[in-house]
Design an enzyme around this catalytic site. Structure first.
Site, PDB file in Angstrom:
ATOM      1  CB  ILE A  39      -0.960  -0.007   1.210  1.00 12.01           C
ATOM      2  CG1 ILE A  39      -1.986  -1.125   1.032  1.00 12.01           C
ATOM      3  CG2 ILE A  39      -1.666   1.358   1.359  1.00 12.01           C
ATOM      4  CD1 ILE A  39      -2.994  -1.255   2.170  1.00 12.01           C
ATOM      5  CG  ASN A  97      -2.207  -1.555   9.335  1.00 18.62           C
ATOM      6  OD1 ASN A  97      -2.454  -2.398   8.486  1.00 18.62           O
ATOM      7  ND2 ASN A  97      -0.977  -1.129   9.583  1.00 18.62           N
ATOM      8  CB  THR A 122       7.526   6.251  17.050  1.00 22.77           C
ATOM      9  OG1 THR A 122       7.569   7.682  16.973  1.00 22.77           O
ATOM     10  CG2 THR A 122       6.181   5.875  17.647  1.00 22.77           C
ATOM     11  CE1 TYR A 146       3.150   5.601  13.640  1.00 19.60           C
ATOM     12  CE2 TYR A 146       4.111   7.514  14.735  1.00 19.60           C
ATOM     13  CZ  TYR A 146       4.261   6.316  14.059  1.00 19.60           C
ATOM     14  OH  TYR A 146       5.521   5.823  13.817  1.00 19.60           O
ATOM     15  N   GLY A 287       0.354  19.632  17.547  1.00 21.11           N
ATOM     16  CA  GLY A 287       0.939  18.384  18.046  1.00 21.11           C
ATOM     17  C   GLY A 287       2.446  18.292  17.928  1.00 21.11           C
TER      18      GLY A 287
END
Ligand code: UDP
Length: 328
Positions: A39, A97, A122, A146, A287
């Site tokens: 993708i 996902n 992360t 995320y 953010g």
């Protein structure tokens, strides 16, 4: 890890950091299977020495098929959606996902007796930093879906270690940057949102300008400070982590430990390219913390890792070479 017939399964190995890690592992004599749903990944980015399979974290049968076809010794898991802004408006996509997909992967691994995994985490799991440089003990309060999806996976790993004997290392990246030294693979996001490719494209005249998101931060020049780490240094850390799984599980920061502001980075890019960059000063991006840079003592001590690219100009010149000769 290299012993016998066992191969390393690289999930998401057609992406930016994945493709560089695949190449590094192959260069070091590992046998590698790449799985990617393509993708966001690029088939052309996958080294021809690796086996390639199309698979998707949300199709459990496609994952099981990998473990049935190949004898896998360990997994390096990059496959994730990683657009912070999109995660705010489409959290379901990110949790499904990144979290459910990883649970599916873990099911397939454990069903086939595979207990070793290195994971892309992360610095976004820390949220707004309380102090810098950020070490691994810093509180984790991610401020977007995320970051939360990655933190959830870290927590799942810790529970799976206790319950099922999973051996894991989650690598908390700061800002991945640069490209392969030979210019053959590099960053290719669509849409592109990252500062370095956008700045290089602006310098090359492929974009009108680079917008500097915020010039009123509490930093020396008012722009945000980030820790840009070369993708080949990241790749090497994944191999070192694979080699360490036998006697260590946990989370490790990966950054250079040095901060570069957005304006400093743009000036360095101008120097590397010998051309000026059209700049537009813009509002803050929601953010974005003022400063994010790593304490990388754990990576040095536990993995025996040290970054080779410590000068932002050297990182930029590899990124520039890629931008000039991009294949995909
Ligand atoms: N940034 C910017 N203009 C852009 C893209 C990014 O000023 O067009 C800034 C952004 O606010 C952040 C830094 O550059 O302070 C790095 O952003 P990037 O999106 O590359 O990575 P992130 O830190 O979000 O992972």
């Amino acid at each position: 890890m290299k012993e016998g017939n066992k191969q390393i399964l690289v999930m998401g190995g057609a992406g930016y950091i994945g493709s560089h890690t695949v190449r590094h592992l192959l260069d070091r004599g590992y046998r590698v299977v790449v799985a990617d749903n393509l993708i966001y990944g690029h088939r052309e980015a996958v080294d021809t020495r690796a086996a390639f399979e199309k698979a998707d974290l949300l199709e459990p049968e496609s994952l099981k098929a990998l473990f049935e076809k190949y004898v896998i010794g360990a997994v390096v898991h990059f496959a994730a959606f990683a657009y912070v802004g999109e995660s705010v408006v489409k959290p379901a996509k990110y949790y499904r996902n990144n979290v459910v997909g990883t649970l599916n992967l873990l099911d397939a691994m454990l069903e086939h007796g595979v207990k070793k995994i290195v994971f892309s985490s992360t610095c976004a799991t820390y949220g707004e930093p309380r102090y810098t440089p950020i070490d691994e003990k810093h509180a984790q309060n991610p401020i977007n879906p995320y970051g939360r999806s990655k933190l959830m996976v870290e927590q799942i790993f810790s529970d799976y270690e206790r319950a099922y004997g999973l051996q894991y290392i989650a690598l908390r990246y700061f800002n991945a940057a640069g490209a392969a030294e030979d210019g053959s693979i590099g960053e290719a996001h669509d849409p592109e949102t990252h500062l370095i490719p956008l700045a290089l494209q602006a310098i090359a005249g492929k974009r009108d300008c680079i917008r500097v998101f915020g010039t009123d931060y509490d930093t020396p020049d008012g722009s945000c400070i980030r820790d840009y780490i070369h993708v080949e240094d990241l790749a090497e850390a994944h191999r070192l982590a694979l080699e360490k799984l036998e006697d260590y599980s946990g989370c490790i920061n990966l950054g250079t430990g040095c901060g570069t502001s957005v304006l400093e980075l743009i000036h360095a890019a101008e120097e590397v390219c010998g051309k000026s960059c059209p700049v537009e000063l813009a509002e803050r991006r929601p953010g974005d913390p003022a400063r994010l840079y790593a304490n990388n003592a754990a990576a040095r001590a536990i993995l025996g890792w040290q970054p080779r690219h410590t000068d932002i100009r050297s990182i930029l010149s590899t990124a520039r070479q890629w931008e000039q000769h991009r294949r995909f």
